[in-house]
Design a protein around this motif. Structure first.
Motif, PDB file in Angstrom:
ATOM      1  N   SER A   1      56.053 -52.987  36.754  1.00 48.67           N
ATOM      2  CA  SER A   1      55.650 -54.142  35.951  1.00 48.67           C
ATOM      3  C   SER A   1      56.855 -54.909  35.425  1.00 48.67           C
ATOM      4  O   SER A   1      56.824 -56.148  35.319  1.00 48.67           O
ATOM      5  N   THR A   2      57.945 -54.204  35.127  1.00 48.97           N
ATOM      6  CA  THR A   2      59.154 -54.878  34.651  1.00 48.97           C
ATOM      7  C   THR A   2      59.774 -55.735  35.751  1.00 48.97           C
ATOM      8  O   THR A   2      60.204 -56.870  35.510  1.00 48.97           O
ATOM      9  N   ARG A   3      59.832 -55.197  36.963  1.00 47.70           N
ATOM     10  CA  ARG A   3      60.388 -55.967  38.082  1.00 47.70           C
ATOM     11  C   ARG A   3      59.572 -57.228  38.337  1.00 47.70           C
ATOM     12  O   ARG A   3      60.126 -58.322  38.503  1.00 47.70           O
ATOM     13  N   LEU A   4      58.269 -57.086  38.357  1.00 45.29           N
ATOM     14  CA  LEU A   4      57.411 -58.251  38.606  1.00 45.29           C
ATOM     15  C   LEU A   4      57.459 -59.226  37.437  1.00 45.29           C
ATOM     16  O   LEU A   4      57.451 -60.451  37.639  1.00 45.29           O
ATOM     17  N   SER A   5      57.523 -58.706  36.223  1.00 50.01           N
ATOM     18  CA  SER A   5      57.603 -59.581  35.047  1.00 50.01           C
ATOM     19  C   SER A   5      58.830 -60.471  35.113  1.00 50.01           C
ATOM     20  O   SER A   5      58.771 -61.670  34.797  1.00 50.01           O
ATOM     21  N   GLY A   6      59.958 -59.893  35.522  1.00 48.90           N
ATOM     22  CA  GLY A   6      61.170 -60.690  35.633  1.00 48.90           C
ATOM     23  C   GLY A   6      61.038 -61.801  36.652  1.00 48.90           C
ATOM     24  O   GLY A   6      61.467 -62.944  36.413  1.00 48.90           O
ATOM     25  N   LEU A   7      60.427 -61.504  37.787  1.00 46.63           N
ATOM     26  CA  LEU A   7      60.246 -62.518  38.823  1.00 46.63           C
ATOM     27  C   LEU A   7      59.265 -63.596  38.381  1.00 46.63           C
ATOM     28  O   LEU A   7      59.444 -64.782  38.697  1.00 46.63           O
ATOM     29  N   LEU A   8      58.237 -63.221  37.651  1.00 43.89           N
ATOM     30  CA  LEU A   8      57.274 -64.206  37.144  1.00 43.89           C
ATOM     31  C   LEU A   8      57.885 -65.050  36.034  1.00 43.89           C
ATOM     32  O   LEU A   8      57.644 -66.256  35.944  1.00 43.89           O
ATOM     33  N   ALA A   9      58.690 -64.440  35.184  1.00 42.81           N
ATOM     34  CA  ALA A   9      59.374 -65.202  34.134  1.00 42.81           C
ATOM     35  C   ALA A   9      60.295 -66.252  34.750  1.00 42.81           C
ATOM     36  O   ALA A   9      60.446 -67.365  34.215  1.00 42.81           O
TER      37      ALA A   9
ATOM     38  N   ILE B   1      59.778 -68.087  37.196  1.00 43.82           N
ATOM     39  CA  ILE B   1      59.047 -69.281  37.625  1.00 43.82           C
ATOM     40  C   ILE B   1      58.187 -69.861  36.492  1.00 43.82           C
ATOM     41  O   ILE B   1      57.281 -70.650  36.746  1.00 43.82           O
ATOM     42  N   GLY B   2      58.493 -69.445  35.259  1.00 44.73           N
ATOM     43  CA  GLY B   2      57.887 -70.109  34.119  1.00 44.73           C
ATOM     44  C   GLY B   2      56.797 -69.375  33.382  1.00 44.73           C
ATOM     45  O   GLY B   2      56.249 -69.906  32.401  1.00 44.73           O
ATOM     46  N   PHE B   3      56.460 -68.170  33.788  1.00 40.40           N
ATOM     47  CA  PHE B   3      55.393 -67.431  33.119  1.00 40.40           C
ATOM     48  C   PHE B   3      55.909 -66.779  31.837  1.00 40.40           C
ATOM     49  O   PHE B   3      57.043 -66.295  31.773  1.00 40.40           O
TER      50      PHE B   3
ATOM     51  N   THR C   1      50.778 -58.900  30.753  1.00 39.78           N
ATOM     52  CA  THR C   1      50.193 -60.179  31.134  1.00 39.78           C
ATOM     53  C   THR C   1      51.313 -61.190  31.347  1.00 39.78           C
ATOM     54  O   THR C   1      52.316 -61.187  30.629  1.00 39.78           O
ATOM     55  N   ALA C   2      51.122 -62.037  32.349  1.00 40.90           N
ATOM     56  CA  ALA C   2      52.046 -63.138  32.632  1.00 40.90           C
ATOM     57  C   ALA C   2      51.204 -64.412  32.653  1.00 40.90           C
ATOM     58  O   ALA C   2      50.297 -64.535  33.484  1.00 40.90           O
ATOM     59  N   THR C   3      51.476 -65.329  31.741  1.00 39.90           N
ATOM     60  CA  THR C   3      50.629 -66.507  31.560  1.00 39.90           C
ATOM     61  C   THR C   3      51.443 -67.785  31.757  1.00 39.90           C
ATOM     62  O   THR C   3      52.542 -67.924  31.213  1.00 39.90           O
TER      63      THR C   3
END
Length: 373
Positions: free
Chosen positions: A25-33, A35-37, A52-54
Motif C-alpha cells: 500500500s505504501t508503494r502504490l500510495s507514493g505512485l498515486l500521490a 499523480i495528484g491523489f 484511500t487515495a482520493t
C-alpha cells in the motif's frame, strides 16, 4: 506495467503479514500521490491500515474503485515461488492475478486519464483493503464508511477467462468450531479420555451434506486439526468451515443448520464452541444493468471480448457496496486463471486491454450518471 507487477508480486503480502501488506500500500500510495491523489491511512484492528487515495475533480459523480493489498500467500512464499514469465503471454507468482495485476492496471489507467486531462467526475477514490482475503471482517466498517457516498463502484478483482465481468455475487460465511474434551494415554487410561477430534470428525459428513452446489449452496470443511501425539486421546480440536450461498435467505438457512450440528453433541464430556458469522451479503445484478451495458459498449469500441459472467460464488468487497444500494461492477481486473492456487496465471496482454476498458468506463460515467442511472 510489467516491471511494477514483478516488483509487487515479489513482496510477500499475506493478509496476516502486516509489514508486507503495508509495503504494497505504501508503494502504490507514493505512485498515486505523484499523480495528484491525496492519501489517507485508516487503522484497521489487528491488520495493516486501509489506505484511500482520493482525487478531486470539477465534474459530477463520485467513483470508488475497490482493490486490496493482501494475498492468500503467507510470508516466505516469494522465496520459493517468485514472479516468473512463463512465456511472452503469461506470468505466474503469488497474487499475480489476485490482485496485484489489478492494482497495476488501475494505476496505469488512472495515470493515463489524468495525463489526458480527464476531469469529468467530482471525485475518484481508490480504496486499498488490507484483509480482503480474510473476508474483510475487520475492515468492513471502514470500507462502508469510505464508499457510502459513491455513485458507482468498480472492483478490481480478476477478469474471467475469455473477458468476463461480474455483476452479481453470492453470500459468504466463515465459521470455526473448537472442541474441548479430555486428553489421556490411549493404553493406560483410555476410558478417561474424551476425544475432541472424534467429536468434530463426526460432524464433517453432516456439514458437507448441507452442500447443494447445483443450487448455489456450499458448506466446506477446509481444516480439521487436533491432538498432540498418536498415543494420546486428543483433548482439543478445531474445524474451519466455509459457507457459500446464492441468496441471503439460503445463507441464513445454512447458518442455522451449522449451529444445529454444532449443538448436537455425541459425547457430553466434550464441549463444542461455534464462532464466526456470515461475512458478505449477496448481491444481484439488477442495479448493475446500466454498468454492464456500458462495459459492453466500451469493449465493443475497443474490439475486446467481454461477457457477463454467471453470479460468482466467490465474494469481494463489492458485496458490501452493492448491499448499500450502490451500482457495482466487479471482475474488471486483468484476465487470470486458477487464482489462489500455485497455478495462478495472468494473461499479460490483458493488463493493457483491461486498463483501456477501465479508462473507457470512467470516461463514460459522467454521461451515464447524467441520465439518472
Amino acid at each position: 506495467m510489467l516491471a511494477l507487477l514483478e516488483e509487487l508480486v515479489n513482496i510477500d503480502s499475506g493478509s496476516y503479514d502486516v509489514a508486507g501488506v503495508t509495503r504494497i500500500s505504501t508503494r502504490l500510495s507514493g505512485l498515486l500521490a505523484d499523480i495528484g491523489f491525496s492519501i489517507k491511512r485508516l487503522p484497521v484492528p489487528e491488520r495493516a491500515d486501509l489506505v484511500t487515495a482520493t482525487l478531486r475533480m470539477g465534474g459530477q459523480g463520485r467513483l470508488v474503485i475497490l482493490g486490496h493489498s493482501d494475498t492468500v500467500w503467507p510470508a516466505g512464499t516469494v522465496a520459493e515461488w517468485p514472479y516468473t514469465r512463463l512465456d511472452a503471454e503469461r506470468a505466474t507468482g503469488p497474487g499475480v492475478g489476485d490482485m496485484k495485476g489489478g492494482l497495476v492496471m488501475a494505476l496505469f489507467a488512472l495515470r493515463a486519464l489524468i495525463a489526458d486531462g480527464f476531469n469529468g467526475l467530482e471525485s475518484i477514490r481508490l480504496i486499498l483493503v488490507p484483509d480482503e482475503e480474510l473476508g474483510s471482517a475487520n475492515s468492513r466498517p471502514v470500507i462502508e464508511a469510505q464508499a457510502r457516498d459513491a455513485d458507482v463502484v468498480l472492483v478490481l478483482e480478476p477478469g474471467r477467462p475469455g473477458g468476463g465481468v461480474v455483476s452479481a455475487r453470492g453470500a459468504l460465511g466463515a465459521f470455526f468450531m473448537k472442541a474441548h474434551g479430555c486428553s489421556a494415554h490411549c493404553a493406560s487410561n483410555y476410558a478417561k479420555g474424551a476425544s475432541a477430534l472424534r467429536e468434530l470428525a463426526g460432524k464433517v459428513v453432516e456439514l458437507d451434506g448441507l452442500s447443494d452446489p447445483d443450487n448455489g449452496a456450499i458448506v466446506n470443511v477446509g481444516v480439521l486439526q487436533g491432538g498432540t501425539a498418536r498415543q494420546v486421546v486428543p483433548g482439543e480440536a478445531r474445524m474451519d468451515i466455509d459457507l457459500r450461498a446464492r441468496t441471503d435467505a439460503q445463507a441464513a438457512t445454512l447458518h442455522a443448520a451449522i449451529e444445529r450440528i454444532a449443538a448436537d453433541s455425541r459425547d457430553e464430556r466434550v464441549q463444542v464452541e461455534l464462532s464466526g458469522r456470515l461475512t458478505r451479503p449477496a448481491f444481484t445484478g439488477e442495479r448493475n444493468r446500466a454498468l454492464v451495458a456500458l462495459a459492453q459498449s466500451v469493449a465493443g469500441e475497443l474490439s475486446l471480448p467481454i461477457f457477463e459472467a454467471p453470479p460468482a460464488g466467490g465474494g469481494s468487497d463489492g458485496n458490501f457496496t452493492a448491499a448499500l444500494g450502490i451500482p457495482t461492477l466487479d471482475g474488471l481486473g486483468p484476465v487470470c486463471h486458477d487464482i489462489c492456487s500455485r497455478q495462478e496465471i495472468i494473461e499479460l496482454q490483458s493488463l493493457v486491454d483491461r486498463a483501456a476498458l477501465l479508462c473507457g468506463l470512467i470516461r463514460q460515467l459522467p454521461s451515464l450518471l447524467s441520465q439518472g442511472h
